[in-house]
Design a protein around this motif. Structure first.
Motif, PDB file in Angstrom:
ATOM      1  N   PHE A 102    -116.495 -52.205   4.943  1.00 10.11           N
ATOM      2  CA  PHE A 102    -115.401 -53.047   4.457  1.00 10.11           C
ATOM      3  C   PHE A 102    -115.109 -52.805   2.981  1.00 10.11           C
ATOM      4  CE2 PHE A 102    -114.433 -57.000   7.218  1.00 10.11           C
ATOM      5  CZ  PHE A 102    -114.012 -56.164   8.223  1.00 10.11           C
ATOM      6  N   GLY A 103    -116.115 -52.378   2.250  1.00  8.04           N
ATOM      7  CA  GLY A 103    -115.922 -52.074   0.838  1.00  8.04           C
ATOM      8  C   GLY A 103    -114.853 -51.017   0.619  1.00  8.04           C
ATOM      9  N   GLN A 104    -114.660 -50.175   1.626  1.00 11.24           N
ATOM     10  CA  GLN A 104    -113.665 -49.103   1.515  1.00 11.24           C
ATOM     11  C   GLN A 104    -112.438 -49.393   2.375  1.00 11.24           C
ATOM     12  OE1 GLN A 104    -115.365 -45.221   1.685  1.00 11.24           O
ATOM     13  NE2 GLN A 104    -117.472 -45.960   1.641  1.00 11.24           N
ATOM     14  N   THR A 105    -112.352 -50.611   2.872  1.00 11.57           N
ATOM     15  CA  THR A 105    -111.265 -50.975   3.780  1.00 11.57           C
ATOM     16  C   THR A 105    -110.268 -51.877   3.064  1.00 11.57           C
ATOM     17  OG1 THR A 105    -112.889 -50.956   5.569  1.00 11.57           O
ATOM     18  CG2 THR A 105    -110.768 -51.971   6.045  1.00 11.57           C
ATOM     19  N   SER A 106    -109.001 -51.695   3.382  1.00  6.38           N
ATOM     20  CA  SER A 106    -107.990 -52.523   2.720  1.00  6.38           C
ATOM     21  C   SER A 106    -108.071 -53.959   3.221  1.00  6.38           C
ATOM     22  CB  SER A 106    -106.594 -51.967   2.992  1.00  6.38           C
ATOM     23  OG  SER A 106    -106.243 -52.212   4.333  1.00  6.38           O
ATOM     24  N   ARG A 107    -107.634 -54.871   2.392  1.00  3.49           N
ATOM     25  CA  ARG A 107    -107.817 -56.288   2.705  1.00  3.49           C
ATOM     26  C   ARG A 107    -107.137 -56.725   3.992  1.00  3.49           C
ATOM     27  NH1 ARG A 107    -108.846 -59.828  -1.851  1.00  3.49           N
ATOM     28  NH2 ARG A 107    -106.961 -58.991  -2.769  1.00  3.49           N
ATOM     29  N   ASP A 108    -105.954 -56.260   4.250  1.00  5.67           N
ATOM     30  CA  ASP A 108    -105.278 -56.723   5.466  1.00  5.67           C
ATOM     31  C   ASP A 108    -105.962 -56.219   6.722  1.00  5.67           C
ATOM     32  OD1 ASP A 108    -104.400 -54.268   4.483  1.00  5.67           O
ATOM     33  OD2 ASP A 108    -102.691 -54.274   5.846  1.00  5.67           O
ATOM     34  N   VAL A 109    -106.506 -55.018   6.665  1.00  3.82           N
ATOM     35  CA  VAL A 109    -107.263 -54.524   7.806  1.00  3.82           C
ATOM     36  C   VAL A 109    -108.527 -55.357   7.987  1.00  3.82           C
ATOM     37  CG1 VAL A 109    -108.615 -52.592   8.705  1.00  3.82           C
ATOM     38  CG2 VAL A 109    -106.373 -52.176   7.696  1.00  3.82           C
ATOM     39  N   ARG A 110    -109.182 -55.642   6.885  1.00  3.58           N
ATOM     40  CA  ARG A 110    -110.372 -56.509   6.960  1.00  3.58           C
ATOM     41  C   ARG A 110    -110.039 -57.801   7.675  1.00  3.58           C
ATOM     42  NH1 ARG A 110    -111.603 -55.183   1.125  1.00  3.58           N
ATOM     43  NH2 ARG A 110    -110.775 -57.225   0.594  1.00  3.58           N
ATOM     44  N   MET A 111    -108.930 -58.411   7.255  1.00  7.50           N
ATOM     45  CA  MET A 111    -108.517 -59.665   7.857  1.00  7.50           C
ATOM     46  C   MET A 111    -108.312 -59.539   9.357  1.00  7.50           C
ATOM     47  SD  MET A 111    -108.387 -62.421   6.285  1.00  7.50           S
ATOM     48  CE  MET A 111    -107.171 -63.649   5.838  1.00  7.50           C
ATOM     49  N   ARG A 112    -107.584 -58.489   9.740  1.00  8.18           N
ATOM     50  CA  ARG A 112    -107.291 -58.329  11.164  1.00  8.18           C
ATOM     51  C   ARG A 112    -108.564 -58.126  11.986  1.00  8.18           C
ATOM     52  NH1 ARG A 112    -102.437 -54.192  11.032  1.00  8.18           N
ATOM     53  NH2 ARG A 112    -103.156 -54.205   8.877  1.00  8.18           N
ATOM     54  N   VAL A 113    -109.493 -57.381  11.424  1.00  6.96           N
ATOM     55  CA  VAL A 113    -110.737 -57.129  12.150  1.00  6.96           C
ATOM     56  C   VAL A 113    -111.547 -58.418  12.277  1.00  6.96           C
ATOM     57  CG1 VAL A 113    -112.955 -55.927  12.082  1.00  6.96           C
ATOM     58  CG2 VAL A 113    -110.859 -54.698  11.531  1.00  6.96           C
TER      59      VAL A 113
END
Lengths: 203, 203
Positions: free
Chosen positions: B116-127
């Motif tokens: 998640f450290g390398q993941t964009s915030r909106d993708v984090r949210m969706r996951v």
DNA sequence: GTTTTCATGTAACCCGTTACATGATTCA
DNA sequence: TGAATCATGTAACGGGTTACATGAAAAC
């Protein structure tokens, strides 16, 4: 070809010990009674049933279709009800008595626990305690690795690790309670609520 | 032969993105950083590395053995250091951006979270939200099946079920906190503690 | 100088799933 | 009478492990 599963085989024998069933029903019970843990598909269940029959642990019975006479006609395929044979029951009891190291591995433990009702108390104890010490080892390793590499991990990895450890700690507490209540059940007397003294006249 | 793993492949690319490594070290990091979740063996790691090289996502570098000159001699086998190529990085970024349904399955979710450290915030949210609703569905099914068959189950099976449900409920609460703190991070402003704004200039 | 740990690799196998094919029974 | 569900089965694949084989470097 030679499906010699392990956990699926064990679960099938255990469920059929309680009462005969056909495959389809068996699968549903596998995926509910056995909990969240595993969801088996027909692709593994039916072949497994077949080999269990070959080994003489299960027997097929022509299921009651609608009217007896109709079912017997020209290769008519009907429900196949499986029941545990005497050898099957004996074999399952041997499996129940096992307390080897893999008994308390993640995958096995759930199924073993699900059939604790048919397991003798001392075996229950050994499995629970084995599982607990297994988890405690794991905790120790996690703590060690966290102490070593802890600083240079990013927040999310750290959080994941923390949550993982808490899960394990929680299961340990759960096991502690279970072990304690098993112990109380033994020390005090019989017939408290301990789920039936198990009809183990086999040995 | 054609190992096209999924989770192992993802984890390898993710770890190598942070810094080049050789197989042996990679495996250790897989089994610690990635948490309790999975423990890969060399038998799966090395073949995986090989196919990743074949696809051009990884490049092999002759590791610094001891003295340069010695290493070059007669087919000498030394440490092989793998690093992510430009295509590899690009591919990993595509994988990071995915939010498909299998993203929040048990096995995948842990690894996704670890990066998640390398993941964009909106993708984090969706996951996170996908995972949560997945678990809530599961809870609903468990409650339903418990209501149906609840009475006629023995004490241990029931206890197993109860503990399983509590575990899931606990993870839902955890997700709630995470989602909330992601939301706060977005609504308030940047630079609170949210773990780096991610260098996504790619898109 | 020998044991341990580091390091790379392969072949055989294991336990399961997916996708498919088939047919019977129940229900609207 | 057609759709949904019950019911049984198989072939191909999938993603991993185990056990094995090999050898270099470090520790004792």
């Amino acid at each position: 070809m030679g499906r010699r599963s392990g956990i699926l085989e064990f679960a099938v024998l255990g469920l059929l010990r309680e009462s005969p069933m056909h495959g389809y029903e068996l699968r549903k019970r596998l995926n509910t009674s056995l909990g969240v843990f595993r969801a088996f598909s027909y692709g593994s269940l039916y072949p497994c049933l077949k080999t269990l029959v070959q080994r003489g642990w299960l027997a097929e019975e022509p299921g009651e279709a609608s009217e007896e006479s109709l079912a017997a006609l020209a290769g008519r395929r009907a429900k196949i009800v499986y029941r545990l044979t005497a050898e099957g029951k004996e074999h399952f009891e041997e499996l129940l008595a096992q307390t080897g190291p893999d008994t308390w591995e993640d995958e096995h433990f759930g199924v073993r626990f699900a059939f604790f009702g048919q397991t003798s108390r001392d075996v229950r104890m050994r499995v629970l305690e084995g599982r607990r010490s297994r988890l405690e080892e794991r905790l120790a390793r996690m703590r060690a690795s966290l102490a070593r590499t802890g600083e240079r991990l990013d927040d999310y990895t750290l959080e994941l690790q923390r949550h993982g450890m808490e899960s394990v700690e929680r299961e340990v507490r759960w096991l502690n309670e279970l072990i304690e209540s098993e112990r109380v059940g033994r020390d005090q007397h019989r017939g408290d609520t301990p789920p039936d003294p198990s009809d183990d006249t086999t040995k």
